[in-house]
Design an enzyme around this catalytic site. Structure first.
Site, PDB file in Angstrom:
ATOM      1  N   GLY A  32       0.805  -1.224   0.000  1.00  0.00           N
ATOM      2  CA  GLY A  32       0.000   0.000   0.000  1.00  0.00           C
ATOM      3  C   GLY A  32       0.832   1.265   0.000  1.00  0.00           C
ATOM      4  O   GLY A  32       2.036   1.244  -0.245  1.00  0.00           O
ATOM      5  N   GLY A  37       5.659   4.149  -8.829  1.00  0.00           N
ATOM      6  CA  GLY A  37       6.338   2.858  -9.044  1.00  0.00           C
ATOM      7  C   GLY A  37       5.314   1.731  -9.065  1.00  0.00           C
ATOM      8  O   GLY A  37       5.279   0.906  -9.992  1.00  0.00           O
ATOM      9  N   HIS A  38       4.439   1.694  -8.046  1.00  0.00           N
ATOM     10  CA  HIS A  38       3.371   0.682  -8.017  1.00  0.00           C
ATOM     11  C   HIS A  38       2.453   0.844  -9.227  1.00  0.00           C
ATOM     12  O   HIS A  38       2.021  -0.138  -9.828  1.00  0.00           O
ATOM     13  CB  HIS A  38       2.518   0.836  -6.755  1.00  0.00           C
ATOM     14  CG  HIS A  38       3.257   0.651  -5.477  1.00  0.00           C
ATOM     15  ND1 HIS A  38       3.536   1.682  -4.610  1.00  0.00           N
ATOM     16  CD2 HIS A  38       3.770  -0.464  -4.900  1.00  0.00           C
ATOM     17  CE1 HIS A  38       4.184   1.220  -3.564  1.00  0.00           C
ATOM     18  NE2 HIS A  38       4.354  -0.068  -3.706  1.00  0.00           N
ATOM     19  N   ASP A 151      13.479  -3.463  -5.646  1.00  0.00           N
ATOM     20  CA  ASP A 151      13.779  -4.523  -4.673  1.00  0.00           C
ATOM     21  C   ASP A 151      14.369  -5.696  -5.446  1.00  0.00           C
ATOM     22  O   ASP A 151      13.732  -6.745  -5.600  1.00  0.00           O
ATOM     23  CB  ASP A 151      12.507  -4.934  -3.932  1.00  0.00           C
ATOM     24  CG  ASP A 151      11.970  -3.802  -3.077  1.00  0.00           C
ATOM     25  OD1 ASP A 151      12.626  -3.437  -2.104  1.00  0.00           O
ATOM     26  OD2 ASP A 151      10.898  -3.263  -3.419  1.00  0.00           O
ATOM     27  N   SER A 187       7.645   4.136  -0.806  1.00  0.00           N
ATOM     28  CA  SER A 187       6.665   4.579   0.201  1.00  0.00           C
ATOM     29  C   SER A 187       7.400   5.190   1.394  1.00  0.00           C
ATOM     30  O   SER A 187       6.861   6.040   2.090  1.00  0.00           O
ATOM     31  CB  SER A 187       5.808   3.406   0.668  1.00  0.00           C
ATOM     32  OG  SER A 187       5.223   2.767  -0.436  1.00  0.00           O
TER      33      SER A 187
END
Ligand code: PAF
Length: 282
Positions: A32, A37-38, A151, A187
């Site tokens: 969340g 990016g998400h 990541d 985030s």
């Protein structure tokens, strides 16, 4: 407005209906507080699948007791607008008790690929990630799942896990998305105050330096690591966790750049730990 489900049963039922109609399903697992990016992962999933599920779950078992589980930013309302506007079909937003009910006793542990980089200072992190991602794969049963290359170790571990455990799921890695000044979107950037936000640019600057050295023919890991380390150390608010060069698939350190190479860094800016990386094929 986009459908939000909190239970495993409801998600299973919805996906089962989609699959019965012959529709393909993409999964974007997230914690969340979604950013561009998400969004790029969701966009890619929407392009490549008939239906897209975004999971939003701050997974407690991938945080160590001294980490930021309690303060991790959350904003379901804003996230659901982003998912809706980007074309996702369903948000899976379980409570921790739904994912880890009383008596929960199983962990997925990766033996290799976890000794270096983030695994060194976060020794329990990746078993938490592998466990929750396996659960999400079993709950949603997607055709494809989308992860960010920021990541990079997580992505390599998930690819390995999918191979090792025979998940019939295609893993799609998506490029790092950056702010206009170069800082990789995260985030956790929201933790940075004004001064720290400026200082955080040292991460992308050092990535750029390493990338240029490699592109100009430097093949010694030690030379690149030293130059990047020296640059990061010029920033008083920065404290290096690691600057490492590894094989991108096995996450084993390499002395000489060869094959698929991952150069990855983790740096504390104040109390906030940020990561960044670049990949190069030599
Ligand atoms: O990358 C993340 O946000 C998390 O590690 C993931 C993959 C959603 C698992 O909790």
């Amino acid at each position: 407005m986009i459908l939000i489900e909190n239970t495993v049963d409801k998600v299973r039922e919805t996906v089962k209906n989609w699959k019965a109609q012959g529709l393909s399903v993409g999964l974007v697992p997230t914690m969340g507080y979604l950013h561009e990016g998400h969004q790029s992962l969701i966009e890619r999933a929407v392009q490549e699948n008939d239906r897209v599920v975004v999971s939003i779950f701050v997974n407690p078992i991938q945080f160590a007791p001294n980490e930021d589980l309690e303060t991790y930013p959350r904003d379901l309302e804003k996230d659901s607008i982003l998912c809706n506007d980007t074309g996702a079909d369903l948000i899976f937003h379980p409570q921790p008790e739904e994912m880890y009910p009383n008596g929960f006793s199983t962990q997925v542990v990766m033996n290799n690929l976890t000794a270096e980089l983030c695994g060194k200072t976060r020794p329990t992190h990746f078993s938490g990630v592998c466990t929750v991602v396996s659960k999400l794969f079993n709950i949603v049963a997607p055709n494809r799942a989308y992860f960010g290359e920021k990541d990079a170790q997580q992505l390599a571990i998930i690819k390995r896990m999918v191979k090792d455990l025979n998940f019939d799921i295609e893993i799609v890695g998506c490029p790092i998305v950056r702010e206009s000044d170069g800082l990789a979107k995260s985030s956790r950037n929201t933790y940075l105050n004004e001064q720290e936000r400026k200082a955080a640019l040292i991460l992308s600057k050092s990535i750029l330096l390493g990338k240029e050295m490699a592109a100009n023919g430097e093949r010694s890991s030690a030379m690149i690591i030293k130059a990047m380390t020296d640059l990061i150390n010029t920033e008083p608010l920065a404290k290096i966790d690691y600057v490492s060069i590894v094989n991108a698939e096995t996450i084993e350190p390499i002395d000489t750049l060869c094959g698929e190479v991952l150069t990855a860094i983790a740096v504390y800016i104040g109390k906030t730990r940020l990561i960044d990386n670049f990949m190069i094929s030599v």
